[in-house]
Design a protein around this motif. Structure first.
Motif, short mmCIF file in Angstrom:
data_model
loop_
_atom_site.label_atom_id
_atom_site.label_comp_id
_atom_site.label_asym_id
_atom_site.label_seq_id
_atom_site.Cartn_x
_atom_site.Cartn_y
_atom_site.Cartn_z
N PRO A 1 -35.83 -19.11 -9.64
CA PRO A 1 -35.48 -20.13 -10.62
C PRO A 1 -36.14 -21.47 -10.32
CG PRO A 1 -33.63 -19.75 -9.14
CD PRO A 1 -34.72 -18.77 -8.76
N PHE A 2 -36.32 -22.23 -11.37
CA PHE A 2 -36.96 -23.53 -11.26
C PHE A 2 -35.88 -24.60 -11.28
CE2 PHE A 2 -40.08 -20.80 -13.40
CZ PHE A 2 -41.07 -20.84 -12.44
N GLU A 3 -35.98 -25.51 -10.35
CA GLU A 3 -35.00 -26.60 -10.25
C GLU A 3 -35.46 -27.85 -10.98
OE1 GLU A 3 -32.04 -26.14 -9.05
OE2 GLU A 3 -32.46 -24.13 -8.29
N THR A 4 -36.77 -28.04 -11.10
CA THR A 4 -37.29 -29.26 -11.73
C THR A 4 -38.48 -28.92 -12.63
OG1 THR A 4 -38.89 -29.74 -9.99
CG2 THR A 4 -36.64 -30.63 -9.69
N LEU A 5 -38.80 -29.85 -13.49
CA LEU A 5 -39.97 -29.71 -14.33
C LEU A 5 -41.23 -29.65 -13.46
CD1 LEU A 5 -41.27 -29.62 -17.13
CD2 LEU A 5 -41.17 -32.12 -17.17
N ALA A 6 -41.24 -30.40 -12.38
CA ALA A 6 -42.39 -30.39 -11.47
C ALA A 6 -42.60 -29.01 -10.86
CB ALA A 6 -42.21 -31.44 -10.37
N ASP A 7 -41.51 -28.32 -10.50
CA ASP A 7 -41.62 -26.95 -9.98
C ASP A 7 -42.30 -26.05 -11.00
OD1 ASP A 7 -40.18 -27.69 -7.71
OD2 ASP A 7 -38.31 -26.79 -8.41
N THR A 8 -41.87 -26.19 -12.23
CA THR A 8 -42.42 -25.35 -13.30
C THR A 8 -43.88 -25.69 -13.55
OG1 THR A 8 -40.22 -25.37 -14.29
CG2 THR A 8 -42.02 -24.54 -15.65
N ARG A 9 -44.22 -26.97 -13.55
CA ARG A 9 -45.62 -27.36 -13.77
C ARG A 9 -46.53 -26.79 -12.69
NH1 ARG A 9 -44.49 -33.42 -15.89
NH2 ARG A 9 -44.24 -32.82 -18.06
N ARG A 10 -46.07 -26.80 -11.45
CA ARG A 10 -46.87 -26.20 -10.37
C ARG A 10 -47.09 -24.72 -10.61
NH1 ARG A 10 -44.25 -30.05 -7.30
NH2 ARG A 10 -42.45 -28.74 -6.85
N ALA A 11 -46.07 -24.03 -11.07
CA ALA A 11 -46.20 -22.60 -11.36
C ALA A 11 -47.19 -22.35 -12.50
CB ALA A 11 -44.84 -22.00 -11.70
N VAL A 12 -47.09 -23.16 -13.55
CA VAL A 12 -48.00 -23.01 -14.70
C VAL A 12 -49.44 -23.23 -14.26
CG1 VAL A 12 -48.69 -24.05 -16.90
CG2 VAL A 12 -46.28 -23.63 -16.44
#
Length: 72
Positions: free
Chosen positions: A5-16
């Motif tokens: 799971p992603f905790e922050t938008l920054a985590d998600t952006r890194r994954a993208v």
């Protein structure tokens, strides 16, 4: 693909940024990995959803993938 799971938008952006999947590809791949069969209308809806922000699509793909893992 990063599953969250992603905790922050920054985590998600890194994954993208770390993946080369774009458009509806993350969603279609997540469904395939979760064992979800898709019909034509399903794919059409995924194409429409894929027009959302990349981070949103990524989170949805992650949720699908994790839900599929629970049923395994």
């Amino acid at each position: 693909m990063t599953n969250g799971p992603f905790e922050t938008l920054a985590d998600t952006r890194r994954a993208v940024l770390s993946e080369r999947l774009r458009g509806s590809d993350p969603l279609v791949l997540a469904c395939a990995e979760a064992g979800v069969r898709l019909g034509r209308f399903d794919k059409r809806v995924l194409d429409e959803v894929s027009r959302l922000e990349s981070e949103t699509v990524w989170v949805l793909a992650s949720i699908i993938r994790r839900a599929g893992a629970v049923g395994s």
